[in-house]
Design an enzyme around this catalytic site. Structure first.
Site, PDB file in Angstrom:
ATOM      1  N   ARG A 128      38.076  44.407 -76.320  1.00 56.16           N
ATOM      2  CA  ARG A 128      36.807  45.134 -76.296  1.00 56.16           C
ATOM      3  C   ARG A 128      36.822  46.199 -77.380  1.00 56.16           C
ATOM      4  O   ARG A 128      37.060  47.378 -77.120  1.00 56.16           O
ATOM      5  CB  ARG A 128      36.564  45.729 -74.911  1.00 56.16           C
ATOM      6  N   GLN A 133      32.243  43.263 -80.206  1.00 62.84           N
ATOM      7  CA  GLN A 133      31.175  43.423 -79.218  1.00 62.84           C
ATOM      8  C   GLN A 133      30.254  42.215 -79.137  1.00 62.84           C
ATOM      9  O   GLN A 133      29.857  41.783 -78.046  1.00 62.84           O
ATOM     10  CB  GLN A 133      30.342  44.666 -79.529  1.00 62.84           C
ATOM     11  N   ASP A 136      31.470  39.288 -76.834  1.00 57.93           N
ATOM     12  CA  ASP A 136      31.927  39.654 -75.488  1.00 57.93           C
ATOM     13  C   ASP A 136      31.095  38.980 -74.393  1.00 57.93           C
ATOM     14  O   ASP A 136      30.084  39.513 -73.940  1.00 57.93           O
ATOM     15  CB  ASP A 136      31.878  41.180 -75.347  1.00 57.93           C
ATOM     16  N   SER A 139      30.679  41.001 -70.982  1.00 59.83           N
ATOM     17  CA  SER A 139      29.611  41.998 -70.930  1.00 59.83           C
ATOM     18  C   SER A 139      28.234  41.350 -70.798  1.00 59.83           C
ATOM     19  O   SER A 139      27.389  41.806 -70.021  1.00 59.83           O
ATOM     20  CB  SER A 139      29.643  42.885 -72.176  1.00 59.83           C
ATOM     21  N   TYR A 234      37.521  49.117 -69.558  1.00 60.16           N
ATOM     22  CA  TYR A 234      38.070  48.613 -68.307  1.00 60.16           C
ATOM     23  C   TYR A 234      38.704  49.731 -67.503  1.00 60.16           C
ATOM     24  O   TYR A 234      39.104  50.769 -68.042  1.00 60.16           O
ATOM     25  CB  TYR A 234      39.151  47.543 -68.571  1.00 60.16           C
TER      26      TYR A 234
END
Length: 380
Positions: A128, A133, A136, A139, A234
């Site tokens: 991450r 991004q 991901d 997410s 996280y």
């Protein structure tokens, strides 16, 4: 280089790894793409929609896998004849697969991939970082879980979410308590606020207080004896002392909430049990507990994974794979994540393996006949 997209076969799965819009970008980047017939139908993408953007549609899954240089899928490939398929055995040695492998949950699949000498990248292991991004999938799918989870809780609650002023008098807004403020939690907060609820939220990472408050919710928490951040957005497990203090705070908030939405995950994968049976028994009759940690094993001791139950007058919902309930946008976002990964490592119209790169180094699970992902090696 040939990319193939198979039909997903896990029960209840409606997503497809690439929507036609995303295929169009990859075709333009120089890839040949083949998709299994009907792969996008449950996400409302027809075979003709794929053909229109230059994708070949094939009906023989074994031949499809056997022709692949790079496989893109939503879930881990089937082994041992599951759903009448042995997808790993169909792949040629040297094939690469990019998927949400969840290696710690699918050790048998990991072994099969290594034995077949298939190189595998797991999107849930992508670091991450700012650079990663756009890749991901955790997410992207968490955002859908938070949104849909709040909607389902509102539909189940025997009260309005918003305040209403009527000729029969004023109805006050529902009180919603969100546990966890990563992507799913923040989306649940935002959705509950848009529906008009009074929202309170907590997270073991105090640095998210500003994010919670920026969405119009109230932050509640306590001072930890140590950091609860595992990095990359996280959370890690709390100490015994902090767990005790957390339980006291959660119990207090649950007793005054109309809806409790839990989103806690360790490392984005495994769900800690943060709601005990005693906490549920102290909640108001008629209230709702939405367990969005169900895919990771559940956040509530009384959750029945994949089902809705009523315990002590409390409705406990623990739905699995909520992104599959919104397959059109879930597939689009998931595919954009996969395409971002592929395009980042494309050179001369082909996907390049580069284990000096931090993203690939973090996401690679099997390579050249071996399991190379440290956490997975330890688990095995």
């Amino acid at each position: 280089m040939r990319i193939v997209v198979p039909k997903e076969t896990q029960p209840g799965e409606t997503r497809v790894a690439l929507a036609p819009e995303v295929c169009k970008k990859l075709v333009k980047a120089g890839y040949t793409i083949a998709i299994e017939s009907g792969a996008g139908s449950l996400a409302y993408y027809t075979d003709d929609a794929y053909r229109e953007v230059g994708v070949v549609v094939e009906s023989d899954p074994a031949a499809l896998f056997g022709s692949a240089d790079l496989v893109l899928s939503v879930n881990a490939p089937a082994i041992g004849g599951a759903a009448g398929r042995n997808e790993v055995a169909w792949m040629r040695p040297g094939t690469t697969i990019l998927t949400s492998l969840m290696p710690l949950k699918n050790l048998d699949v990991v072994r099969a991939l290594a034995e077949r000498k298939v190189t595998s990248f797991s999107t849930d292991a992508i670091p991450r970082t700012t650079r990663a991004q756009a890749m991901d999938t955790l997410s992207s799918m968490a955002s859908i879980r938070g949104y849909k989870g709040a909607l389902l809780a509102a539909a189940e609650l025997p009260k309005y979410f918003p305040m209403f002023m009527t000729a029969a008098g004023t109805v006050f807004p529902a009180k919603v308590f969100v546990i966890g403020a990563a992507v799913a939690g923040l989306q649940a907060i935002a959705t509950a606020k848009r529906l008009g609820a009074n929202v309170v939220a907590t997270d073991v990472r105090p640095e998210v207080k500003e994010e919670i408050e920026s969405l119009g919710a109230k932050f509640v928490g306590f001072e930890l004896s140590g950091s609860a951040s595992a990095g990359g957005g996280y959370a890690k497990e709390l100490s015994a002392e902090d767990k005790k203090r957390q339980q006291e705070m959660l119990a207090e908030q649950c007793t005054i909430a109309d809806v409790v939405i839990t989103t806690a995950l360790i490392g984005g994968v495994f769900a800690p049990k943060v709601i005990s049976g005693d906490m549920v028994r102290q909640m108001r009759r008629g209230s709702v507990l939405m367990d969005l940690g169900a895919d990771g094993g559940g956040n509530c001791e009384l959750s029945k994974i994949g089902h809705t139950v009523v315990e002590h007058g409390i409705t406990i919902m623990a739905p699995l794979n909520l992104p599959a309930t919104m397959p059109t946008h879930a597939s689009l976002l998931f595919g954009r994540n996969l395409a971002a990964f592929v395009e980042t490592f494309t050179k001369d119209k082909a996907f390049q393996i580069d284990l000096t790169d931090d993203i690939q180094k973090g996401a690679i699970i099997t390579h050249e006949g071996a399991v190379v992902h440290e956490a997975t090696k330890k688990a095995m």
